[in-house]
Design a protein around this motif. Structure first.
Motif, PDB file in Angstrom:
ATOM      1  N   MET A 176     -45.877   7.719 -19.885  1.00 46.70           N
ATOM      2  CA  MET A 176     -45.763   8.187 -18.500  1.00 46.70           C
ATOM      3  C   MET A 176     -44.946   9.470 -18.396  1.00 46.70           C
ATOM      4  SD  MET A 176     -47.597   6.319 -16.622  1.00 46.70           S
ATOM      5  CE  MET A 176     -47.137   6.998 -15.042  1.00 46.70           C
ATOM      6  N   MET A 177     -44.130   9.747 -19.388  1.00 47.49           N
ATOM      7  CA  MET A 177     -43.238  10.896 -19.319  1.00 47.49           C
ATOM      8  C   MET A 177     -44.018  12.206 -19.412  1.00 47.49           C
ATOM      9  SD  MET A 177     -39.802   9.653 -21.294  1.00 47.49           S
ATOM     10  CE  MET A 177     -40.475   9.847 -22.905  1.00 47.49           C
ATOM     11  N   GLY A 178     -43.451  13.219 -18.789  1.00 48.47           N
ATOM     12  CA  GLY A 178     -44.057  14.538 -18.838  1.00 48.47           C
ATOM     13  C   GLY A 178     -44.829  14.854 -17.569  1.00 48.47           C
ATOM     14  N   ARG A 179     -45.639  15.888 -17.652  1.00 44.65           N
ATOM     15  CA  ARG A 179     -46.403  16.359 -16.495  1.00 44.65           C
ATOM     16  C   ARG A 179     -47.785  15.730 -16.481  1.00 44.65           C
ATOM     17  NH1 ARG A 179     -46.663  21.944 -13.350  1.00 44.65           N
ATOM     18  NH2 ARG A 179     -44.816  20.934 -12.579  1.00 44.65           N
ATOM     19  N   THR A 183     -39.716  11.903 -15.503  1.00 40.76           N
ATOM     20  CA  THR A 183     -38.574  12.007 -16.410  1.00 40.76           C
ATOM     21  C   THR A 183     -37.898  10.638 -16.488  1.00 40.76           C
ATOM     22  OG1 THR A 183     -38.247  14.304 -15.701  1.00 40.76           O
ATOM     23  CG2 THR A 183     -36.415  13.240 -16.865  1.00 40.76           C
ATOM     24  N   ARG A 184     -37.669  10.168 -17.688  1.00 40.34           N
ATOM     25  CA  ARG A 184     -37.058   8.849 -17.902  1.00 40.34           C
ATOM     26  C   ARG A 184     -35.584   8.890 -17.511  1.00 40.34           C
ATOM     27  NH1 ARG A 184     -38.304   3.626 -18.326  1.00 40.34           N
ATOM     28  NH2 ARG A 184     -37.507   2.629 -20.150  1.00 40.34           N
ATOM     29  N   THR A 185     -35.132   7.840 -16.827  1.00 40.83           N
ATOM     30  CA  THR A 185     -33.721   7.654 -16.485  1.00 40.83           C
ATOM     31  C   THR A 185     -33.327   6.247 -16.902  1.00 40.83           C
ATOM     32  OG1 THR A 185     -34.142   6.740 -14.276  1.00 40.83           O
ATOM     33  CG2 THR A 185     -33.970   9.152 -14.452  1.00 40.83           C
ATOM     34  N   ALA A 186     -32.060   5.929 -16.785  1.00 35.28           N
ATOM     35  CA  ALA A 186     -31.590   4.579 -17.134  1.00 35.28           C
ATOM     36  C   ALA A 186     -32.223   3.526 -16.230  1.00 35.28           C
ATOM     37  CB  ALA A 186     -30.063   4.517 -17.036  1.00 35.28           C
ATOM     38  N   GLU A 187     -32.528   3.884 -14.983  1.00 35.65           N
ATOM     39  CA  GLU A 187     -33.088   2.932 -14.014  1.00 35.65           C
ATOM     40  C   GLU A 187     -34.608   2.916 -13.985  1.00 35.65           C
ATOM     41  OE1 GLU A 187     -30.957   5.513 -12.750  1.00 35.65           O
ATOM     42  OE2 GLU A 187     -29.242   4.306 -13.340  1.00 35.65           O
ATOM     43  N   GLY A 188     -35.248   3.854 -14.651  1.00 30.44           N
ATOM     44  CA  GLY A 188     -36.709   3.951 -14.606  1.00 30.44           C
ATOM     45  C   GLY A 188     -37.150   5.380 -14.824  1.00 30.44           C
ATOM     46  N   PHE A 189     -37.629   6.008 -13.737  1.00 29.34           N
ATOM     47  CA  PHE A 189     -38.093   7.391 -13.802  1.00 29.34           C
ATOM     48  C   PHE A 189     -37.696   8.138 -12.547  1.00 29.34           C
ATOM     49  CE2 PHE A 189     -41.117   5.119 -16.458  1.00 29.34           C
ATOM     50  CZ  PHE A 189     -41.294   5.962 -17.542  1.00 29.34           C
ATOM     51  N   THR A 190     -37.463   9.420 -12.706  1.00 29.99           N
ATOM     52  CA  THR A 190     -37.417  10.340 -11.584  1.00 29.99           C
ATOM     53  C   THR A 190     -38.771  11.034 -11.593  1.00 29.99           C
ATOM     54  OG1 THR A 190     -35.051  10.697 -11.728  1.00 29.99           O
ATOM     55  CG2 THR A 190     -36.324  12.396 -10.626  1.00 29.99           C
ATOM     56  N   VAL A 191     -39.411  11.091 -10.440  1.00 33.20           N
ATOM     57  CA  VAL A 191     -40.732  11.701 -10.344  1.00 33.20           C
ATOM     58  C   VAL A 191     -40.670  12.829  -9.320  1.00 33.20           C
ATOM     59  CG1 VAL A 191     -43.183  11.322  -9.911  1.00 33.20           C
ATOM     60  CG2 VAL A 191     -41.789   9.448 -10.849  1.00 33.20           C
ATOM     61  N   LYS A 203     -38.302   7.971  -6.944  1.00 32.60           N
ATOM     62  CA  LYS A 203     -37.725   7.198  -8.029  1.00 32.60           C
ATOM     63  C   LYS A 203     -38.703   6.072  -8.314  1.00 32.60           C
ATOM     64  CE  LYS A 203     -32.886   8.228  -7.206  1.00 32.60           C
ATOM     65  NZ  LYS A 203     -32.817   9.258  -8.173  1.00 32.60           N
ATOM     66  N   ALA A 204     -38.965   5.837  -9.588  1.00 28.52           N
ATOM     67  CA  ALA A 204     -39.907   4.788  -9.983  1.00 28.52           C
ATOM     68  C   ALA A 204     -39.194   3.800 -10.895  1.00 28.52           C
ATOM     69  CB  ALA A 204     -41.107   5.396 -10.702  1.00 28.52           C
ATOM     70  N   ASP A 230     -43.040  -4.722 -13.221  1.00 26.00           N
ATOM     71  CA  ASP A 230     -43.554  -5.809 -14.061  1.00 26.00           C
ATOM     72  C   ASP A 230     -43.236  -5.480 -15.518  1.00 26.00           C
ATOM     73  OD1 ASP A 230     -44.931  -7.785 -15.403  1.00 26.00           O
ATOM     74  OD2 ASP A 230     -46.912  -7.032 -14.902  1.00 26.00           O
ATOM     75  N   PRO A 231     -42.096  -5.967 -16.036  1.00 26.58           N
ATOM     76  CA  PRO A 231     -41.703  -5.631 -17.404  1.00 26.58           C
ATOM     77  C   PRO A 231     -42.607  -6.229 -18.488  1.00 26.58           C
ATOM     78  CG  PRO A 231     -40.124  -7.153 -16.421  1.00 26.58           C
ATOM     79  CD  PRO A 231     -41.104  -6.791 -15.351  1.00 26.58           C
ATOM     80  N   VAL A 232     -43.489  -7.126 -18.142  1.00 27.77           N
ATOM     81  CA  VAL A 232     -44.424  -7.678 -19.121  1.00 27.77           C
ATOM     82  C   VAL A 232     -45.492  -6.647 -19.467  1.00 27.77           C
ATOM     83  CG1 VAL A 232     -46.147  -9.480 -19.544  1.00 27.77           C
ATOM     84  CG2 VAL A 232     -43.995 -10.060 -18.412  1.00 27.77           C
ATOM     85  N   SER A 233     -46.066  -6.015 -18.437  1.00 25.25           N
ATOM     86  CA  SER A 233     -47.133  -5.033 -18.670  1.00 25.25           C
ATOM     87  C   SER A 233     -46.631  -3.586 -18.595  1.00 25.25           C
ATOM     88  CB  SER A 233     -48.250  -5.211 -17.645  1.00 25.25           C
ATOM     89  OG  SER A 233     -47.821  -4.787 -16.359  1.00 25.25           O
ATOM     90  N   ASN A 234     -45.534  -3.359 -17.906  1.00 23.14           N
ATOM     91  CA  ASN A 234     -45.031  -2.006 -17.604  1.00 23.14           C
ATOM     92  C   ASN A 234     -46.029  -1.200 -16.785  1.00 23.14           C
ATOM     93  OD1 ASN A 234     -42.603  -2.343 -18.965  1.00 23.14           O
ATOM     94  ND2 ASN A 234     -43.405  -1.532 -20.868  1.00 23.14           N
ATOM     95  N   ALA A 235     -47.048  -1.808 -16.236  1.00 19.51           N
ATOM     96  CA  ALA A 235     -48.122  -1.102 -15.544  1.00 19.51           C
ATOM     97  C   ALA A 235     -47.972  -1.113 -14.026  1.00 19.51           C
ATOM     98  CB  ALA A 235     -49.474  -1.694 -15.934  1.00 19.51           C
ATOM     99  N   LYS A 236     -46.890  -1.695 -13.539  1.00 17.13           N
ATOM    100  CA  LYS A 236     -46.626  -1.700 -12.100  1.00 17.13           C
ATOM    101  C   LYS A 236     -45.285  -1.033 -11.856  1.00 17.13           C
ATOM    102  CE  LYS A 236     -49.016  -6.087 -11.330  1.00 17.13           C
ATOM    103  NZ  LYS A 236     -48.851  -7.481 -10.859  1.00 17.13           N
ATOM    104  N   PHE A 237     -45.272  -0.101 -10.899  1.00 17.61           N
ATOM    105  CA  PHE A 237     -44.053   0.626 -10.569  1.00 17.61           C
ATOM    106  C   PHE A 237     -43.744   0.466  -9.093  1.00 17.61           C
ATOM    107  CE2 PHE A 237     -45.909   2.843 -14.159  1.00 17.61           C
ATOM    108  CZ  PHE A 237     -44.813   3.029 -14.994  1.00 17.61           C
ATOM    109  N   ARG A 238     -42.477   0.286  -8.781  1.00 17.49           N
ATOM    110  CA  ARG A 238     -42.002   0.329  -7.396  1.00 17.49           C
ATOM    111  C   ARG A 238     -41.447   1.736  -7.213  1.00 17.49           C
ATOM    112  NH1 ARG A 238     -42.672  -1.597  -2.585  1.00 17.49           N
ATOM    113  NH2 ARG A 238     -43.065  -3.607  -3.522  1.00 17.49           N
ATOM    114  N   MET A 239     -42.104   2.511  -6.371  1.00 17.23           N
ATOM    115  CA  MET A 239     -41.676   3.888  -6.151  1.00 17.23           C
ATOM    116  C   MET A 239     -41.066   4.018  -4.765  1.00 17.23           C
ATOM    117  SD  MET A 239     -44.622   6.097  -8.094  1.00 17.23           S
ATOM    118  CE  MET A 239     -43.740   7.623  -7.899  1.00 17.23           C
ATOM    119  N   SER A 240     -39.942   4.732  -4.709  1.00 17.05           N
ATOM    120  CA  SER A 240     -39.291   4.980  -3.424  1.00 17.05           C
ATOM    121  C   SER A 240     -39.212   6.485  -3.196  1.00 17.05           C
ATOM    122  CB  SER A 240     -37.907   4.334  -3.372  1.00 17.05           C
ATOM    123  OG  SER A 240     -37.086   4.841  -4.393  1.00 17.05           O
TER     124      SER A 240
END
Length: 177
Positions: free
Chosen positions: A36-39, A62-70, A89-90, A94-104
């Motif tokens: 997911m990282m990058g452009r 961009t990866r952060t300690a809490e997830g991602f900054t987008v 912020k993302a 779902d840490p099992v699949s990593n395919a679901k993000f909560r974005m604010s």
């Protein structure tokens, strides 16, 4: 008579709930978070108010300690038009699949869940949608996708149950030569 009516209503409600629950496809089984990282460049999207008139859209993860900054950006009106940006912020939902993000967005005023519905690592694209399926994006690691690969990705969007006739294909950034 009332018992039959209640049974019929219960059946209708069950049918409606199962139909709406199955309307949204499942996310991918597993997403490697480093992917997911990058452009990511916007190739196609379902229309939405925030991106009305947007061209040359991109999201920088961009990866952060809490997830991602987008940082999401686009150019209003034309690929070389005025730049519009908004931050999100993302967090992995779902840490099992990593395919679901909560974005604010906007300091947490707006929060929504996004799912990665498909990814083709070898072709450099993924399909991202909101949990309710109202919004969808075809994103690429390159500013444009080759015609055949783009057609395959759009066909996949159709297979997932989305109306591809509604897709918008924003213009990419102009190439500098």
């Amino acid at each position: 008579m009332p018992r039959r009516l209640i049974a019929l209503l219960a059946f209708a409600v069950t049918l409606a709930l199962s139909a709406s629950a199955s309307a949204m496809p499942d996310p991918v089984d597993r997403l490697e978070l480093t992917r997911m990282m990058g452009r990511w460049y916007e190739v196609a999207r379902l229309p939405n108010r925030i991106q009305h008139g947007c061209q040359a859209g991109a999201s920088d993860w961009t990866r952060t300690a809490e997830g991602f900054t987008v940082v999401q950006s686009c150019h209003k009106g034309a690929p070389d038009g005025p730049l519009s940006q908004w931050n999100a912020k993302a967090k992995v939902a779902d840490p099992v699949s990593n395919a679901k993000f909560r974005m604010s967005f906007f300091g947490g005023l707006i929060s929504q869940e996004y799912w990665v519905l498909d990814q083709r690592i070898d072709q450099g694209w993924l399909i991202l949608a909101t949990r309710d399926g109202k919004y969808l994006w075809l994103m690429s690691q390159k500013p444009t996708l080759p015609t055949l690969i783009r057609a395959q990705a759009v066909a996949r969007i159709r297979q997932l149950g989305f109306d591809i006739g509604r897709l918008e294909f924003p213009l990419p950034l102009p190439t500098r030569g």
